[in-house]
Design an enzyme around this catalytic site. Structure first.
Site: not given
Ligand SMILES: CCCCCCC/C=C/C(=O)SCCNC(=O)CCNC(=O)[C@H](O)C(C)(C)COP(=O)(O)OP(=O)(O)OC[C@H]1O[C@@H](n2cnc3c(N)ncnc32)[C@H](O)[C@@H]1OP(=O)(O)O
Ligand SMILES: NC(=O)C1=CN([C@@H]2O[C@H](COP(=O)(O)OP(=O)(O)OC[C@H]3O[C@@H](n4cnc5c(N)ncnc54)[C@H](OP(=O)(O)O)[C@@H]3O)[C@@H](O)[C@H]2O)C=CC1
Length: 265
Positions: A148, A163
């Protein structure tokens, strides 16, 4: 599969290396002979992955790091150098994501994702490349993005924009640093089972099935399918590839135009 020894004695930093795709890459690089540095926020994630790597006979350094903080990133890179004396590979894999309508997204929500994905990637890239350039040596950077970045992804404006920024960074630095022997590439995975994306992006079985129906190959990806491609791109076998994106999505983004009545509509 690449032969064992392909990454012998290389040192690879993998952000987000404790879970999901990052861990899969760390295990595959280990199998190929690399030593790995795992960097993310949660020490418990990192320790579990390091224990698995040790079971495989590999060596992992864990450095709890928030990639949003450039000082923590610099300290992590220095810790890698202190332990191993070199860095050959950087995988910018750490990410945060959630689905939220753009008009409801708070400033903190936007910043949380953009700071991890776009800014974090830059901080890590800059810290490692500064070392390489000061030493007069090259290296390999692999950025994990998502399709995306160019198709757009409703509900993920923060992540899609970040991204896309990483994709532009990849292409820019590939050209800017080519003469310094630094290659910079991307992988754009499609939906992969058993990763952190699942609870964020397909939290129910119904949503998961809808995602599968959107993939022409009719299934989710497997973490090791991404890891094998990552190992190839950072290896010498890919020595003439830079600035590229390898999409591994079962044809998902190309198939977005399926017409009603086609096998997977
Ligand atoms: C169709 C499929 C195609 C595939 C494409 C997939 C592409 C990509 C995939 C990925 O990237 S997968 C990776 C997924 N892994 C993670 O997300 C793991 C790490 N994630 C996190 O740590 C949290 O989710 C985070 C929110 C990103 C960061 O955590 P942090 O502790 O720093 O933040 P918070 O204090 O919890 O929140 C900050 C801020 O964000 C708001 N928020 C959090 N979650 C939501 C939500 N679900 N909806 C709306 N807003 C959200 C939260 O409320 C805070 O904002 P304020 O309330 O302070 O304004
Ligand atoms: N899984 C999927 O289908 C897809 C994934 N991707 C991409 O692949 C990559 C891996 O994702 P995926 O394995 O699915 O998800 P995960 O949630 O398993 O991986 C995300 C990782 O990022 C780390 N992370 C998050 N925030 C921070 C931070 N602030 N500092 C350091 N590390 C951080 C988390 O570790 P911790 O919480 O310990 O910080 C976690 O290990 C990502 O870039 C995602 O966007 C893209 C397309 C599809």
């Amino acid at each position: 599969m690449l032969p064992p020894g392909t990454l012998q004695d290389r040192v690879a930093i993998i952000t987000g290396g404790g879970t999901g795709l990052g861990k899969a890459m760390a295990l595959e690089f280990t199998r190929l002979g690399a030593r790995v540095v795992l960097a993310s926020r949660k020490a418990e994630n990192l320790e579990k992955a390091a224990a698995e790597i040790a079971e495989w006979g590999g060596e992992a350094l864990t450095v709890p790091t928030d990639v949003r903080d450039p000082e923590q990133v610099d300290r992590m890179v220095q810790a890698a150098l202190d332990r191993f004396g070199r860095i050959d590979i950087l995988v910018n894999n750490a990410a945060g994501n959630f689905v939220c309508p753009a008009e409801e997204l708070s400033v903190n929500g936007w910043n949380a994702v953009v700071n991890i994905v776009l800014h974090g990637t830059f901080y890590c890239t800059r810290a490692v490349a500064r070392h390489w350039i000061a030493q007069g040596r090259g290296g390999n950077i692999l950025n994990i993005i998502a399709t995306y970045a160019w198709t757009g992804g409703p509900g993920t404006v923060h992540s899609a924009a970040a991204k896309a920024g990483v994709l532009a960074m990849t292409r820019t630095l590939a050209v800017e640093w080519a003469a310094k022997g630094i290659r910079v590439n991307c992988i754009a995975p499609g939906p992969v089972d058993g990763t952190g994306a699942a609870p964020q992006l397909w939290p129910t079985e119904e949503a998961r099935q809808a995602v599968i129906r959107s993939v022409p190959l009719g299934r989710m990806g497997r973490p090791e399918e991404i890891a094998h491609a990552a190992a190839y791109l950072v290896s010498d076998y890919a020595g003439f590839i830079t600035g590229e994106v390898l999409t591994i999505d079962g044809g998902q983004w190309l198939g977005r135009g399926v017409f009603k009545g086609s096998p997977r509509s």
